[in-house]
Scaffold this active site. Structure first.
Site, PDB file in Angstrom:
ATOM      1  N   HIS A  55       0.862  -1.181   0.000  1.00 39.68           N
ATOM      2  CA  HIS A  55       0.000   0.000   0.000  1.00 39.68           C
ATOM      3  C   HIS A  55       0.904   1.238   0.000  1.00 39.68           C
ATOM      4  CE1 HIS A  55      -2.796   2.939   1.858  1.00 39.68           C
ATOM      5  NE2 HIS A  55      -3.771   2.142   1.470  1.00 39.68           N
ATOM      6  N   ASP A 110       2.905  -4.825   7.981  1.00 38.45           N
ATOM      7  CA  ASP A 110       1.686  -4.042   7.823  1.00 38.45           C
ATOM      8  C   ASP A 110       0.511  -5.009   7.941  1.00 38.45           C
ATOM      9  OD1 ASP A 110      -0.582  -2.827   6.867  1.00 38.45           O
ATOM     10  OD2 ASP A 110       0.350  -1.965   5.084  1.00 38.45           O
ATOM     11  N   GLN A 122      -4.646  -5.340   6.569  1.00 39.50           N
ATOM     12  CA  GLN A 122      -5.597  -6.281   5.960  1.00 39.50           C
ATOM     13  C   GLN A 122      -5.454  -7.679   6.545  1.00 39.50           C
ATOM     14  OE1 GLN A 122      -7.947  -5.366   3.955  1.00 39.50           O
ATOM     15  NE2 GLN A 122      -7.226  -3.326   3.414  1.00 39.50           N
ATOM     16  N   LYS A 156     -10.512  -1.089  10.348  1.00 39.97           N
ATOM     17  CA  LYS A 156     -10.679  -2.280   9.495  1.00 39.97           C
ATOM     18  C   LYS A 156     -11.000  -3.507  10.342  1.00 39.97           C
ATOM     19  CE  LYS A 156      -7.459  -0.476   6.091  1.00 39.97           C
ATOM     20  NZ  LYS A 156      -8.091  -0.078   4.833  1.00 39.97           N
ATOM     21  N   CYS A 174      -4.810   2.620  -3.625  1.00 41.74           N
ATOM     22  CA  CYS A 174      -3.575   3.103  -2.995  1.00 41.74           C
ATOM     23  C   CYS A 174      -2.456   2.082  -3.168  1.00 41.74           C
ATOM     24  CB  CYS A 174      -3.767   3.427  -1.515  1.00 41.74           C
ATOM     25  SG  CYS A 174      -4.937   4.743  -1.239  1.00 41.74           S
TER      26      CYS A 174
HETATM   27  N1  PMP Z   1      -1.847  -0.889   4.456  1.00 37.83           N
HETATM   28  C1  PMP Z   1      -2.800  -1.616   3.878  1.00 37.83           C
HETATM   29  C2  PMP Z   1      -2.470  -2.983   3.364  1.00 37.83           C
HETATM   30  C3  PMP Z   1      -4.082  -1.097   3.755  1.00 37.83           C
HETATM   31  O1  PMP Z   1      -5.043  -1.806   3.165  1.00 37.83           O
HETATM   32  C4  PMP Z   1      -4.368   0.197   4.269  1.00 37.83           C
HETATM   33  C5  PMP Z   1      -5.740   0.818   4.147  1.00 37.83           C
HETATM   34  N2  PMP Z   1      -6.327   0.687   2.882  1.00 37.83           N
HETATM   35  C6  PMP Z   1      -3.332   0.904   4.872  1.00 37.83           C
HETATM   36  C7  PMP Z   1      -2.099   0.332   4.959  1.00 37.83           C
HETATM   37  C8  PMP Z   1      -3.543   2.273   5.439  1.00 37.83           C
HETATM   38  O2  PMP Z   1      -4.435   2.209   6.501  1.00 37.83           O
HETATM   39  P1  PMP Z   1      -5.044   3.532   7.132  1.00 37.83           P
HETATM   40  O3  PMP Z   1      -5.591   4.327   5.982  1.00 37.83           O
HETATM   41  O4  PMP Z   1      -6.106   3.033   8.049  1.00 37.83           O
HETATM   42  O5  PMP Z   1      -3.941   4.237   7.840  1.00 37.83           O
END
Ligand code: PMP
Length: 417
Positions: free
Chosen positions: A134, A211, A214, A237, A375
């Site tokens: 991401h 990270d 997910q 999430k 993203c």
């Molecule tokens: N890493 C991953 C794999 C994600 O899916 C996301 C959210 N789409 C993020 C980081 C960022 O998370 P947040 O926007 O809640 O900070």
């Protein structure tokens, strides 16, 4: 009655209809249709326990935490500090003070990049990430590269979306000081072999940041068993409120790191000449925290951990397999991300319609999906596409949601096919 009194209802067995009954929003009609909410990877819906927890905090037990001697401050502090233990048990951290509350995954990664990266890494040191990260696990390292002269290496993926472990190992050298990798790809659903990654990284003396944004909603997670040095996730999430999250770090590393943000609550003593920092975890938690949010995240964790885990895993695996099979029958549809180890996400493209048009038509049918690059633009670049349609599932998803999606794709075909 507290907000979590209703919890044991779902414990012990997995009954998706009872799980759904915990989510008031799932009863909403959208555009006059039944809601098929297939966008949990972007943010999960909230069970009543979380909604009521937040209302309860503000209605009955709200004041600033830590410093107050009065009743409400004491009540809020008790509820707030209890959440650290809930997170510790959820991810099996060795110590409660290894849990730092953050604003979310992005916030946690930036904390590590700034507090650890700026002090433990020097020019020429390598940070190894993967092609499926991401943006929040790419950009903070690029900022560090530009500022400190670290070298960013990227392990590629195979065309099925799995990580190319041969390439990963070839890129992992004694120059690698940090590996920053996702547990699950948000664009592809790929589950990375995270235990192997930690083992291989440690063998060359590198630290690992995982990270878990997910990963944690779909995979039972034990940071010690995994071997993570840092693990980050977002409350929203995991059925909790937005603006909440966690950084787990091994105490030895967190202790050696300087704070990132300075301010109230993170100090032991302050004079104009010298400031002594507070011990963990407070050193990394400057300022008034997201009090009701953190307590709400705790309510979400209570709700989540009361679910029958085997039942949840089996249910989500069933919906993923069913959805994947039903989508594969849609003419002109190509799944993007077909790794053998996958959870929760079914990205696809149609050869006769743009993802945004598909998303708009599905919305008219009550089906909520995400469309775009998610993203993760480098993933799109790998497949030479601009965007995908990304249905994603959660604890409350059903085969009926999938049928509604497939019926909606029938409408897309009528218009574009
Ligand atoms: N890493 C991953 C794999 C994600 O899916 C996301 C959210 N789409 C993020 C980081 C960022 O998370 P947040 O926007 O809640 O900070």
């Amino acid at each position: 009655m507290t907000a979590t009194d209703s919890l044991p209802r779902t414990a012990g067995v997995y009954d998706v209809e009872r799980v759904r009954a915990d989510f008031p929003i799932l009863a909403e009609k959208v555009r006059g249709k039944r809601l098929a909410f297939l966008d949990s990877a972007a943010s999960a819906q909230k069970p009543r326990a979380v909604i009521e927890s937040i209302a309860h905090t503000y209605t009955r037990e709200y004041a600033n935490v830590h410093r107050g001697v009065h009743y409400l401050s004491e009540r809020a502090t008790v509820a707030y500090v209890a959440v650290r233990g809930k997170v510790q048990r959820l991810i099996n951290a060795a110590r409660e003070d290894e849990i730092i509350f953050t604003g979310g995954t992005t916030d946690g990664i930036n904390l590590v990049a700034q507090a650890y990266g700026r002090t433990a890494l020097k020019s020429g040191d390598e940070v190894l990430i993967t092609e499926m990260e991401h943006h929040s696990n790419i950009v903070p390292w690029q900022m560090l590269r530009d500022e400190k002269g670290i070298v960013l290496r990227v392990a590629p993926i195979h065309d099925d979306g799995s990580l190319d472990m041969d390439a990963f190992q070839a890129l992992l050298t004694e120059k690698t000081r940090l590996v920053a990798v996702t547990q699950v790809s948000n664009a592809l659903g790929t589950v990375t072999p995270i235990r192997d990654i930690c083992r291989l990284a440690h063998a060359v003396g590198a630290k690992v940041l995982v990270d878990g944004a997910q990963g944690i909603p779909h995979i039972a997670t034990d940071v010690q068993d995994m071997g993570a040095d840092f693990y980050v996730f977002s409350g929203h999430k995991l059925y909790g409120p937005t603006g909440t999250g966690v950084l787990y770090g091994r105490a030895e590393l967190l202790d050696a790191m300087p704070p990132w943000r300075g301010g109230g609550d993170m100090i032991r003593s302050v004079t104009f000449e010298h400031t002594e920092y507070a011990p963990l975890p407070h050193k990394f938690e400057a300022g008034t925290p997201n009090i009701a949010g953190v307590i709400g995240m705790g309510a979400g964790i209570d709700w989540f951990t009361a679910l029958d885990r085997d039942g949840l895993d089996a249910h989500e695996a069933d919906i993923l397999a069913y959805g994947t099979a039903r989508l594969a029958e849609v003419p002109g549809l190509r799944l993007v991300g077909t790794a053998p180890e996958k959870v929760a996400v079914m990205s696809f493209v149609l050869d006769y319609a743009h993802p945004h048009d598909i998303g708009t038509i599905l919305d008219q049918e009550g089906v909520a999906v995400r469309t775009g690059h998610h993203c993760a633009q480098p993933v799109m670049q790998h497949y030479d596409i601009a965007a995908t349609v990304r249905p994603s599932i959660g604890a409350y998803s059903t085969r009926e949601d999938i049928e509604q999606l497939v019926a909606g794709l029938g409408k897309v075909r009528e218009m574009f096919g």
